[in-house]
Design an enzyme around this catalytic site. Structure first.
Site, PDB file in Angstrom:
ATOM      1  N   ILE A 153       0.836  -1.203   0.000  1.00 49.20           N
ATOM      2  CA  ILE A 153       0.000   0.000   0.000  1.00 49.20           C
ATOM      3  C   ILE A 153       0.867   1.247   0.000  1.00 49.20           C
ATOM      4  O   ILE A 153       0.596   2.210  -0.739  1.00 49.20           O
ATOM      5  CB  ILE A 153      -0.954  -0.008   1.211  1.00 49.20           C
ATOM      6  CG1 ILE A 153      -1.916  -1.198   1.114  1.00 49.20           C
ATOM      7  CG2 ILE A 153      -1.729   1.298   1.292  1.00 49.20           C
ATOM      8  CD1 ILE A 153      -2.779  -1.389   2.345  1.00 49.20           C
ATOM      9  N   SER A 231      -4.394   3.250   7.930  1.00 46.07           N
ATOM     10  CA  SER A 231      -3.881   1.921   8.262  1.00 46.07           C
ATOM     11  C   SER A 231      -4.594   1.331   9.475  1.00 46.07           C
ATOM     12  O   SER A 231      -5.556   0.578   9.336  1.00 46.07           O
ATOM     13  CB  SER A 231      -2.368   1.989   8.500  1.00 46.07           C
ATOM     14  OG  SER A 231      -1.840   0.701   8.684  1.00 46.07           O
ATOM     15  N   ARG A 232      -4.160   1.680  10.674  1.00 47.47           N
ATOM     16  CA  ARG A 232      -4.788   1.220  11.912  1.00 47.47           C
ATOM     17  C   ARG A 232      -4.839   2.384  12.898  1.00 47.47           C
ATOM     18  O   ARG A 232      -3.872   3.136  13.044  1.00 47.47           O
ATOM     19  CB  ARG A 232      -4.029   0.040  12.527  1.00 47.47           C
ATOM     20  CG  ARG A 232      -4.215  -1.278  11.789  1.00 47.47           C
ATOM     21  CD  ARG A 232      -5.639  -1.807  11.943  1.00 47.47           C
ATOM     22  NE  ARG A 232      -5.857  -3.068  11.236  1.00 47.47           N
ATOM     23  CZ  ARG A 232      -6.311  -3.174   9.999  1.00 47.47           C
ATOM     24  NH1 ARG A 232      -6.579  -2.083   9.308  1.00 47.47           N
ATOM     25  NH2 ARG A 232      -6.502  -4.349   9.451  1.00 47.47           N
ATOM     26  N   ASP A 256      -8.986   7.653   8.405  1.00 46.96           N
ATOM     27  CA  ASP A 256      -9.970   6.639   8.039  1.00 46.96           C
ATOM     28  C   ASP A 256     -10.117   5.608   9.145  1.00 46.96           C
ATOM     29  O   ASP A 256     -10.978   4.741   9.073  1.00 46.96           O
ATOM     30  CB  ASP A 256      -9.570   5.947   6.731  1.00 46.96           C
ATOM     31  CG  ASP A 256     -10.633   4.979   6.235  1.00 46.96           C
ATOM     32  OD1 ASP A 256     -11.790   5.417   6.071  1.00 46.96           O
ATOM     33  OD2 ASP A 256     -10.319   3.798   6.024  1.00 46.96           O
ATOM     34  N   GLU A 261     -12.431   2.814  17.501  1.00 47.65           N
ATOM     35  CA  GLU A 261     -13.514   2.840  16.515  1.00 47.65           C
ATOM     36  C   GLU A 261     -14.517   1.709  16.666  1.00 47.65           C
ATOM     37  O   GLU A 261     -15.650   1.810  16.172  1.00 47.65           O
ATOM     38  CB  GLU A 261     -12.944   2.807  15.097  1.00 47.65           C
ATOM     39  CG  GLU A 261     -12.297   1.486  14.720  1.00 47.65           C
ATOM     40  CD  GLU A 261     -11.701   1.521  13.317  1.00 47.65           C
ATOM     41  OE1 GLU A 261     -12.049   0.630  12.519  1.00 47.65           O
ATOM     42  OE2 GLU A 261     -10.905   2.418  13.024  1.00 47.65           O
ATOM     43  N   HIS A 293     -13.451   3.991   8.249  1.00 46.65           N
ATOM     44  CA  HIS A 293     -12.738   2.767   7.874  1.00 46.65           C
ATOM     45  C   HIS A 293     -13.245   2.237   6.538  1.00 46.65           C
ATOM     46  O   HIS A 293     -13.562   1.049   6.389  1.00 46.65           O
ATOM     47  CB  HIS A 293     -12.882   1.706   8.964  1.00 46.65           C
ATOM     48  CG  HIS A 293     -11.730   0.739   8.997  1.00 46.65           C
ATOM     49  ND1 HIS A 293     -11.159   0.307  10.161  1.00 46.65           N
ATOM     50  CD2 HIS A 293     -11.040   0.129   8.007  1.00 46.65           C
ATOM     51  CE1 HIS A 293     -10.174  -0.536   9.889  1.00 46.65           C
ATOM     52  NE2 HIS A 293     -10.081  -0.646   8.572  1.00 46.65           N
ATOM     53  N   ALA A 295     -11.490   2.874   3.520  1.00 48.85           N
ATOM     54  CA  ALA A 295     -10.441   2.919   2.501  1.00 48.85           C
ATOM     55  C   ALA A 295     -10.419   1.651   1.648  1.00 48.85           C
ATOM     56  O   ALA A 295     -10.150   1.710   0.444  1.00 48.85           O
ATOM     57  CB  ALA A 295      -9.076   3.145   3.145  1.00 48.85           C
TER      58      ALA A 295
END
Length: 330
Positions: A153, A231-232, A256, A261, A293, A295
């Site tokens: 990525i 990513s995270r 994102d 979350e 989230h 993406a």
């Protein structure tokens, strides 16, 4: 072999139904938690989403109900207690690959949107306010773009950055020759933080990367830098990020993902609001753009995720492991 899938989004439902038709899938839009785990009783295969809870207690409930395979529909697996799964004799598989372009393109969408103040501009236009006050952005061309994590990525993100005509900096445990061929220079993390006009995170969430962007890292960044995390959530100390923004630093933030979350993202809270003060504060900053989230959420990527999940189930039935297997059959 019957399958129960948790956390199924409406757009992915028909794709899952088609891919798993031979296994009589039962698809739920609720998340897997200790409260919902009993619903899986009698299902030998449970398919989980990235925000499901698969700690030792939940896994024990699943195993007691007859579950034998956990098929996670995601690359990340930090939500699964792999040691507990092995002890309980559960097989665990994930999706080790799906379109890296989906995430990289969304990361750039966030970066471009916060740079050009698109959300504020659109909201004004809906009220027929067409002033340009406060909407000035900067050319991406000529910027220095830092890529923290240059795997598949990160490489895709860097290729897009190269197309804009930027100076590329990278940080990773091992240089990616494809990124170097783009002109990327690998530097130490502190230098990357200090020089980047745009910083994008593309590393997995591990103990070593938890809060990789903490108070100290944020202080090292340029005051007008743009931070993007697709990513995270746990890579960024959200409390420290709020403090940084309150101090008037950072020109833009695109998120994102968010470290708390679970049970918020993928749900509709428009009527009730949220109780997470940190997330609410982040969303309130005009230079911050938060997406839920999404993406990975393209037809191409989701299709690949579902195809890999179906293969994981089929290989399990046939007694095989593959590159997606995290915990083999006990």
């Amino acid at each position: 072999m019957e399958i129960l899938a948790y956390g199924v989004q409406s757009d992915e439902r028909p794709l899952l139904e088609a891919a798993l038709a031979a296994h009589q899938p039962h698809l739920l839009n609720v998340f897997l938690t200790a409260d919902t785990a009993p619903l899986a009783a009698g299902y030998p295969v449970v398919s989980s989403s990235v925000n499901d809870e698969l700690d030792a207690d939940v896994l024990a409930l699943l195993a007691a109900g007859g579950t034998r395979l956990i098929a996670q529909r995601a690359t990340g697996f930090n939500n699964i207690d792999l040691d507990a799964a092995a002890t309980l004799g559960l097989t665990v598989a994930r999706v080790s690959y799906y379109s890296p372009y989906a995430v990289a393109e969304h990361a750039w969408t966030l970066a471009l949107a916060v740079n050009r103040r698109l959300i504020r501009s659109v909201n004004r236009a809906r009220e027929f306010d067409f002033r340009l006050d406060g909407l000035m952005g900067r050319d991406i061309h000529g910027m220095t773009v830092g890529v923290l994590g240059t795997g598949k990525i990160g490489e895709c993100f860097a290729r897009i950055a190269a197309g804009f005509g930027t100076t590329l900096l990278g940080w990773d445990v091992k240089p990616n020759p494809h990124c170097e061929a783009l002109g990327m220079t690998y530097v130490e993390k502190d230098e990357l933080l200090a020089r980047s006009d745009i910083l994008s995170l593309h590393v997995p969430l591990l103990d070593a990367t938890h809060h990789l962007i903490d108070r100290d890292a944020l202080a090292r960044m340029k005051h007008d830098a743009i931070l993007v995390n697709s990513s995270r959530g746990g890579l960024v100390d959200a409390v420290a990020l709020v403090e940084t923004l309150r101090a008037g630093r950072l020109a833009g933030v695109g998120l994102d993902v968010y470290e708390e979350e679970a049970n918020v993202f993928f749900t509709d809270r428009s009527g009730s609001g949220i109780s997470d003060d940190v997330l609410a504060r982040l969303i309130s900053f005009p230079q911050v753009l938060v997406t839920s989230h999404q993406a990975y959420f393209t037809r191409t990527a989701v299709g690949q995720i579902i195809d890999a999940t179906a293969r994981n189930v089929h290989d399990f039935i046939e007694g095989r492991t593959n590159e997606n297997t995290l915990v083999p059959k006990g």
